[in-house]
Design a protein around this motif. Structure first.
Motif, PDB file in Angstrom:
ATOM      1  N   SER A  68       9.948  16.924  36.417  1.00 22.70           N
ATOM      2  CA  SER A  68      10.137  16.141  37.642  1.00 22.70           C
ATOM      3  C   SER A  68       9.813  16.981  38.864  1.00 22.70           C
ATOM      4  N   VAL A  69      10.266  18.227  38.841  1.00 23.80           N
ATOM      5  CA  VAL A  69       9.990  19.092  39.991  1.00 23.80           C
ATOM      6  C   VAL A  69       8.484  19.304  40.128  1.00 23.80           C
ATOM      7  N   TRP A  70       7.818  19.469  39.007  1.00 23.25           N
ATOM      8  CA  TRP A  70       6.387  19.739  39.008  1.00 23.25           C
ATOM      9  C   TRP A  70       5.612  18.506  39.469  1.00 23.25           C
ATOM     10  N   GLN A  71       5.928  17.363  38.899  1.00 23.30           N
ATOM     11  CA  GLN A  71       5.121  16.170  39.138  1.00 23.30           C
ATOM     12  C   GLN A  71       5.595  15.318  40.318  1.00 23.30           C
ATOM     13  N   PHE A  72       6.913  15.293  40.562  1.00 25.94           N
ATOM     14  CA  PHE A  72       7.433  14.299  41.498  1.00 25.94           C
ATOM     15  C   PHE A  72       7.946  14.905  42.791  1.00 25.94           C
ATOM     16  N   HIS A  73       7.732  16.209  43.012  1.00 26.05           N
ATOM     17  CA  HIS A  73       8.247  16.757  44.270  1.00 26.05           C
ATOM     18  C   HIS A  73       7.493  16.115  45.432  1.00 26.05           C
ATOM     19  N   MET A  74       8.141  16.094  46.586  1.00 30.88           N
ATOM     20  CA  MET A  74       7.548  15.430  47.740  1.00 30.88           C
ATOM     21  C   MET A  74       6.286  16.167  48.175  1.00 30.88           C
ATOM     22  N   LYS A  75       5.171  15.437  48.243  1.00 28.94           N
ATOM     23  CA  LYS A  75       3.937  16.058  48.708  1.00 28.94           C
ATOM     24  C   LYS A  75       3.793  15.788  50.205  1.00 28.94           C
ATOM     25  N   PRO A  76       2.977  16.586  50.901  1.00 31.77           N
ATOM     26  CA  PRO A  76       2.784  16.346  52.333  1.00 31.77           C
ATOM     27  C   PRO A  76       2.335  14.907  52.570  1.00 31.77           C
ATOM     28  N   GLY A  77       2.929  14.279  53.531  1.00 32.42           N
ATOM     29  CA  GLY A  77       2.599  12.886  53.818  1.00 32.42           C
ATOM     30  C   GLY A  77       3.532  11.894  53.146  1.00 32.42           C
ATOM     31  N   GLU A  78       4.403  12.411  52.265  1.00 33.70           N
ATOM     32  CA  GLU A  78       5.314  11.496  51.565  1.00 33.70           C
ATOM     33  C   GLU A  78       6.715  11.506  52.166  1.00 33.70           C
ATOM     34  N   GLU A  79       6.840  12.083  53.380  1.00 36.15           N
ATOM     35  CA  GLU A  79       8.166  12.277  53.963  1.00 36.15           C
ATOM     36  C   GLU A  79       8.981  10.987  54.011  1.00 36.15           C
TER      37      GLU A  79
ATOM     38  N   ALA C 350      16.089  12.158  45.678  1.00 37.22           N
ATOM     39  CA  ALA C 350      14.997  11.704  44.822  1.00 37.22           C
ATOM     40  C   ALA C 350      14.470  10.360  45.302  1.00 37.22           C
ATOM     41  N   ARG C 351      15.094   9.819  46.345  1.00 35.25           N
ATOM     42  CA  ARG C 351      14.684   8.536  46.936  1.00 35.25           C
ATOM     43  C   ARG C 351      14.618   7.432  45.890  1.00 35.25           C
ATOM     44  N   LYS C 352      15.613   7.373  45.040  1.00 34.70           N
ATOM     45  CA  LYS C 352      15.636   6.317  44.017  1.00 34.70           C
ATOM     46  C   LYS C 352      17.059   5.820  43.836  1.00 34.70           C
ATOM     47  N   PRO C 353      17.235   4.572  43.411  1.00 35.32           N
ATOM     48  CA  PRO C 353      18.589   4.120  43.077  1.00 35.32           C
ATOM     49  C   PRO C 353      19.120   4.922  41.897  1.00 35.32           C
ATOM     50  N   ILE C 407      24.589  12.810  32.534  1.00 31.33           N
ATOM     51  CA  ILE C 407      23.477  13.754  32.647  1.00 31.33           C
ATOM     52  C   ILE C 407      22.153  13.030  32.470  1.00 31.33           C
ATOM     53  N   PHE C 408      22.062  12.191  31.416  1.00 32.35           N
ATOM     54  CA  PHE C 408      20.795  11.504  31.150  1.00 32.35           C
ATOM     55  C   PHE C 408      20.459  10.543  32.294  1.00 32.35           C
ATOM     56  N   SER C 409      21.485   9.911  32.862  1.00 34.52           N
ATOM     57  CA  SER C 409      21.217   8.980  33.953  1.00 34.52           C
ATOM     58  C   SER C 409      20.694   9.718  35.187  1.00 34.52           C
ATOM     59  N   TRP C 410      21.225  10.912  35.435  1.00 36.34           N
ATOM     60  CA  TRP C 410      20.705  11.683  36.570  1.00 36.34           C
ATOM     61  C   TRP C 410      19.255  12.070  36.320  1.00 36.34           C
ATOM     62  N   LEU C 411      18.969  12.464  35.078  1.00 38.51           N
ATOM     63  CA  LEU C 411      17.584  12.826  34.760  1.00 38.51           C
ATOM     64  C   LEU C 411      16.669  11.627  34.983  1.00 38.51           C
ATOM     65  N   ALA C 412      17.129  10.450  34.532  1.00 41.47           N
ATOM     66  CA  ALA C 412      16.300   9.259  34.697  1.00 41.47           C
ATOM     67  C   ALA C 412      16.151   8.908  36.172  1.00 41.47           C
ATOM     68  N   THR C 413      17.157   9.269  36.989  1.00 38.95           N
ATOM     69  CA  THR C 413      17.041   9.014  38.425  1.00 38.95           C
ATOM     70  C   THR C 413      15.946   9.899  39.033  1.00 38.95           C
ATOM     71  N   LEU C 414      15.828  11.121  38.515  1.00 42.96           N
ATOM     72  CA  LEU C 414      14.778  12.010  39.027  1.00 42.96           C
ATOM     73  C   LEU C 414      13.391  11.463  38.714  1.00 42.96           C
TER      74      LEU C 414
END
Lengths: 255, 206, 636
Positions: A68-79, C350-353, C407-414
């Motif tokens: 998630s950190v690798w793929q979904f971190h906020m990129k510039p412009g996604e603020e 993470a800007r997600k529900p 834990i799994f729900s937090w991961l899915a939130t990410l």
């Protein structure tokens, strides 16, 4: 589509490799002291099963975080961008409720099998008394073991290959009688007699540790268990008997 | 909403709003009532811990009860039980009186309840003085004194509350609209009474 | 001058405390005289006076500082007045040192006070690691060492983790549910002032004759019964800390149940509110047990009762049952509010529900229920009846399921979110990693044969620190960084914050990871020296622990400088939906000009036009009864 899936494939492959490496390492690490009883063998196997079951779970959790950190971190412009409004997925939730439940109950069931094997009373066993007091251990060998008078000693000798039942009493506060090489311990409680049994399988000298805070000298409340062949055990008992034959009954009566 | 720093309450009290907006009431239960009920749950758990001790000493260890050579004054304590139970009725009477606006009934009811509670405590202390054993003797005596003593301490706290309510009643507080101050200590007093029935049954009778 | 001593405050408190000592002296003297020379050799006994003083002086302090003033008015029959708000808000730092009924001031008081004790507790840990750097060292003597680890644990459990969550909750919960204050503001103020009392009492035990209480925070009888007077400081300090927790829990429950804003149904509450609701249930039900366990010890100590005197029919194991019936749920008291914080942080950053909101709430309640059924897993080697191990092992394994769901729900939130990797989020992710490890070792400990080997060893020390440091403290850091702008009106230094995270995370694992191996290898806990075979690992751990200690200084420096001179924070720097972010930073004295109306779930990130609360009257009453997860956004 193929390009989008590539990171996930990379992550999955790395996770599998990490799990494999983790399991290999778990066997390479020297976790335990000497394995000197049948109980230790069973309990070490249980430990390895637990570790092997745990590694994939930990790796999955960490992989998802890193991915998630690798793929979904906020990129510039996604603020000001938000993620997709996914509120849940019943099937997934049932899955990660049911699978761990089954896994955990399986493991706990297996641990009960180990527990039963470890505590099973064998056809032949000897009983040795253990007395804890601040801050030393003493051991009582009853007439059934010595074949003569009871022997009270501050040395612990046990015969290899014979099941020993330790009957433990305390003269003051709670202690815990722990022999790491046997992987066994139990509190020694004032007012009651507690027990554990073991079959030593490896001759040698191993530490006996008081494992429950019993006061100022707790850190130094140590002793040694000598696992010796049957014949040597008999010889040691005989030497104790002859040594104490003068003041005969001193040992047994005090317990 | 734009205030960045907290204004000093005294300096602004006159010209800004004079207090918070009234909170929304999201439950029909009165906050004071709910607070008292939750507190009583805590209290029940305190007794629960003491009963755990009682269970271990009397039942798990199988020690004789009462300890050899001692007797418990079941009859006197039974009298005392009657006194405490009747005080539950008198406080109920006081509550009913004030709900109808009967101040005399409130005062009489509160005073009677208070005096009944005091006599319970007096008889209990008298029992300690004459019972013939001490908590230092053995574990059974320890738990006897601890359970009855814990309850006695609750009676004492309850009596303090009753005393305050009685003082306020005599000073003319409370009305048919505003009688929560009688009701909430009343619940506590009922709890103390019910708890005594449990203590009396387990310690003296069983 | 006389007015100074009459008005509530520290002058009056000092006077009252003096009175408390005199009262204790007089009372013990009278009682001893009345019961006669046959029983007592001396009418004046220092231990007796000290014991009674330890009850009387703190109470006198609380009366002096003004904690009971209002109730005295009530008791004396004076006219009751509604809350007059004169003690709301704080205009200078001095206002934090008086009885204050504003939940935001109390929240800050709680939090700062707790962090003070974190630093003290951490410093004590540094002393312990200095002693343990080498086997057989004489940095401190054995009795002091036993005192150090006992006070370390007691302070960090009773004066840091439990109250700091109550502090954050105190600040945030009324804002989150749209209430102007807590249900019982005066009780709230009193509950705070009990804490410094309890903490100073525990610290003060170092000056007691015979040294600090030295029987561990578990204070097992009969060791604690025959210990020097320092033990009384613990037995009574716990009473004050416990009373404080019960009062706060009661206050939280009543506030959450009765004071939610219109439209704030239970399933629209933020998960932090849910978490504190669940925690408060645990506190109200379980805390009386530790109070009772210490009463038993105290009665045995002071009056010669026989609860734990085996020679006179007392039962030693009973102590452990009563103690753990509180102290196991206490683990969840120390963890559930952290779960709540992590849910807030992860959803916003993470800007997600939150994934599976309802399951998140239900799993909290499941943990509350199961939490009461596992206490004897601390007693697998205690010598209790063997059969009890079986149900306890099963429930212990099962309680990992609701935790796993979280834990799994937090991961899915990410998953597929837009991750803002600032300090609060880093701590949340760090928490997920370390807490998973702590959870795994916890499940291993449920397996009886394995537990028999490692019970009371360094494996346990490692496990508890992975849960309470890697779990609770990481969530506390996440929460403090997350709400820092709201609480102080300032922004913290992000770069320093990230440094703080990485140093803490790395040194934490280097410190506590190797302890697992030490325990398996056979090193017992609570020892001031050890066999030489453990020397290398211990030296390594000690060095890492000093790094961990130093990393905390980054945090302290960041917080202090940012609080004094950080850039001003806007009302909602994280673009969060929950209500506390919809007011200014710091919030106005009375939170809201008008109680807001809640019209949707708290985590509707990514839902077009989603609104959680509005500051206008409710559009129509039908909005109020909708469930969570369903958005009723007003058309825009």
């Amino acid at each position: 589509m193929g390009r989008q899936q590539r990171p996930i494939v990379i992550a999955a492959v790395s996770a599998v490799i990490a799990i494999a490496i983790g399991i290999v390492i778990s066997y390479a690490i020297h976790w335990f002291p000497a394995q000197a009883s049948t109980q230790a063998k069973e309990s070490d196997t249980l430990y390895h099963v637990l570790v092997i079951a745990s590694i994939p779970i930990f790796v999955i959790v960490v992989s998802v975080i890193l991915y998630s950190v690798w793929q979904f971190h906020m990129k510039p412009g996604e603020e000001l961008k938000d993620g997709p409004p996914i509120h849940g997925n019943t099937r997934l939730e049932v899955f990660w409720t049911a699978i761990p439940t089954v896994l955990l109950l399986g493991l706990v069931g297996y641990s009960f099998v180990v527990l039963r094997n470890n505590e099973k009373k064998p056809a032949h066993e000897i009983q040795i008394g253990v007395t804890g007091q601040q801050f030393a251990w003493s051991y009582q060998y009853p007439p059934s073991v010595t074949g003569g008078a009871a022997v009270n000693s501050n040395q612990l000798y046990v015969p290899k290959g014979t099941s020993v039942d330790f009957a433990m009493r305390s003269n003051d506060v709670i202690h815990a009688f722990w022999i790491p090489a046997f992987r066994l311990q139990e509190d020694v409680v004032p007012g009651i007699t507690t027990h554990w049994r073991t079959t030593p399988t490896l001759t040698g000298d191993y530490p006996v540790v008081c494992n429950l805070l019993c006061g100022l000298g707790h850190s130094l409340m140590r002793s040694t268990v000598h696992v010796v062949p049957e014949a040597q055990f008999k010889a040691w008992i005989a030497s104790q008997l002859s040594a104490s034959s003068g003041g005969s009954t001193s040992g047994g009566a005090s317990g | 909403m734009e205030a960045a720093s907290i204004p000093h309450p005294a300096a602004h009290a006159e010209h800004e709003h004079h207090g918070p907006p009234a909170a929304n009431r999201s439950s029909r239960v009165e906050p004071q009532l709910l607070g008292m009920l939750l507190f009583i749950i805590s209290e029940i758990m305190v007794f629960g811990a003491f009963f755990t001790a009682y269970f271990f000493i009397r039942i798990a260890n199988g020690d004789p009860w009462p300890a050899h050579g001692t007797t418990l004054p079941v009859g006197v304590a039974g009298m005392n039980t009657a006194i405490l139970v009747s005080s539950s009725f008198t406080i109920h009477w006081a509550e009913q009186a004030i709900k109808k606006g009967n101040h005399l009934g409130l005062k009489a009811g509160m005073l009677t309840t208070f005096l009944l509670g005091c006599s319970f405590l007096f008889i209990q202390i008298n029992e300690y003085a004459n019972i013939g054993f001490a908590p230092q003797d053995a574990a059974q005596q320890t738990i006897f004194y601890s359970l009855t003593g814990l309850h006695g301490a609750h009676v004492f706290i309850g009596l303090l509350l009753l005393l305050f309510v009685t003082i306020r009643a005599f000073r003319g507080h409370y009305s048919p609209e505003e009688h929560r101050g009688v009701e909430v200590p009343g619940i506590y007093w009922h709890f103390v009474d019910v708890m005594w029935l449990v203590v009396y049954t387990t310690v003296y009778i069983l | 001058m006389a007015a100074r001593f009459r008005a509530p405050g520290f002058y009056r408190a000092a006077l009252m405390m003096l009175g408390g000592v005199l009262f204790a002296t007089a009372l013990t003297w009278i009682v001893r005289m009345a019961t006669g020379h046959a029983t007592f050799h001396h009418y004046l006994s220092p231990d007796a006076i000290l014991t009674v003083s330890l009850i009387a002086v703190p109470l006198a302090f609380l009366v002096g500082i003004g904690g009971f003033d209002y109730w005295f008015y009530w008791a004396a029959g004076r006219a009751t007045r509604p809350e007059d708000h004169s003690s709301h808000g704080a205009s200078s730092w001095k206002d934090y040192f008086r009885i204050n009924t504003d939940h935001k001031v109390i929240g800050v008081q709680y939090t700062v006070n707790s962090f003070f004790f974190l630093l003290v507790g951490g410093l004590i840990a540094m002393l312990m690691r200095a002693q343990l750097a080498q086997p057989g060292s004489h940095f401190v003597d054995g009795n002091t060492f036993n005192g150090l680890f006992s006070v370390h644990a007691s302070l960090l459990i009773f004066l840091f983790i439990i109250p700091v969550f109550a502090g954050l909750g105190n600040f945030v919960i009324p804002l989150m549910i749209g209430a102007p204050d807590m249900a019982f503001p005066r009780l709230n103020a009193l509950s705070f002032w009990l804490l410094p009392v309890a903490g100073l009492m525990m610290l003060g035990s170092f000056f007691a004759p015979g040294g600090a209480f030295a029987d561990g925070w578990t204070a097992y009888a009969p060791l604690s019964v025959n210990a020097p007077i320092g033990q009384t400081f613990f037995a009574l300090g716990v009473q004050f800390a416990g009373a404080s927790s019960i009062m706060t829990a009661l206050n939280f429950l009543v506030t959450i149940i009765t004071m939610r804003a219109p439209g704030m149904s239970f399933f629209r509450m933020p998960l932090l509110v849910w978490a504190n609701f669940a925690t408060s249930l645990l506190v109200v039900i379980a805390t009386p047990f530790i109070a009772a366990s210490q009463f038993f010890v105290l009665l045995d100590r002071a009056l010669g009762f026989n609860f734990f005197n085996a020679a006179k029919g007392g039962d030693v194991l009973m102590y452990q049952h009563v103690f753990w019936f509180y102290s196991h749920p206490a683990v969840y008291i120390m963890m559930l509010p952290g779960f709540g914080i992590i849910s807030e942080v992860i959803a916003v950053k993470a800007r997600k529900p939150i994934f599976g909101y309802r399951m998140m709430a239900f799993s909290l309640l499941a943990i509350v229920g199961l939490g009461f059924t596992v206490w004897a897993h601390h007693m697998f080697t205690s010598g209790m009846a063997a059969w009890i191990r079986i149900p306890m092992a099963i429930t212990t394994a099962v309680i990992a399921v609701p935790t796993g769901i979280k834990i799994f729900s937090w991961l899915a939130t990410l998953w597929r979110g837009v991750l803002h990797l600032d300090t609060a989020m880093l701590f949340a992710l760090g928490f997920l990693t370390t807490f998973t490890l702590g959870g795994i070792s916890g499940v291993m400990l449920a397996m009886v044969p394995f537990d028999i080997h490692v019970s009371a060893t360094y494996f346990i020390v490692a496990h508890i620190h992975y849960v309470l440091f890697g779990g609770s403290l990481m969530t506390i850091y996440a929460g403090v960084y997350y709400w820092f702008p709201k609480m102080t009106g300032r922004m913290y230094d992000e770069r320093l914050g990230k440094w703080h995270f990485w140093t803490t995370f790395v040194f934490f694992n280097l410190t506590f990871g190797p302890m697992h191996i030490l325990g398996l290898q056979g090193m017992p806990r609570r020892v001031s020296t050890y066999a030489s075979q453990f020397a290398d690992l211990n030296l390594f751990i000690s060095i890492a622990s000093f790094g961990l200690g130093l990393s905390t200084l980054l945090f302290i420096y960041n917080i202090i400088t940012s609080w004094r001179g950080g850039p001003r924070a806007v009302g909602n720097p994280w673009r969060a939906l929950t209500l506390e972010w919809q007011v200014s930073s710091p919030p106005p004295v009375f939170n809201f000009d008008r109680v807001p109306t809640v019209v949707g779930g708290p985590y509707e990130y990514g839902v077009p036009g989603a609104v959680h609360g509005i500051f206008a009257p409710a559009p129509s009453p039908t909005v109020a009864d909708a469930g969570a997860g369903v958005v009723h956004a007003p058309s825009q």
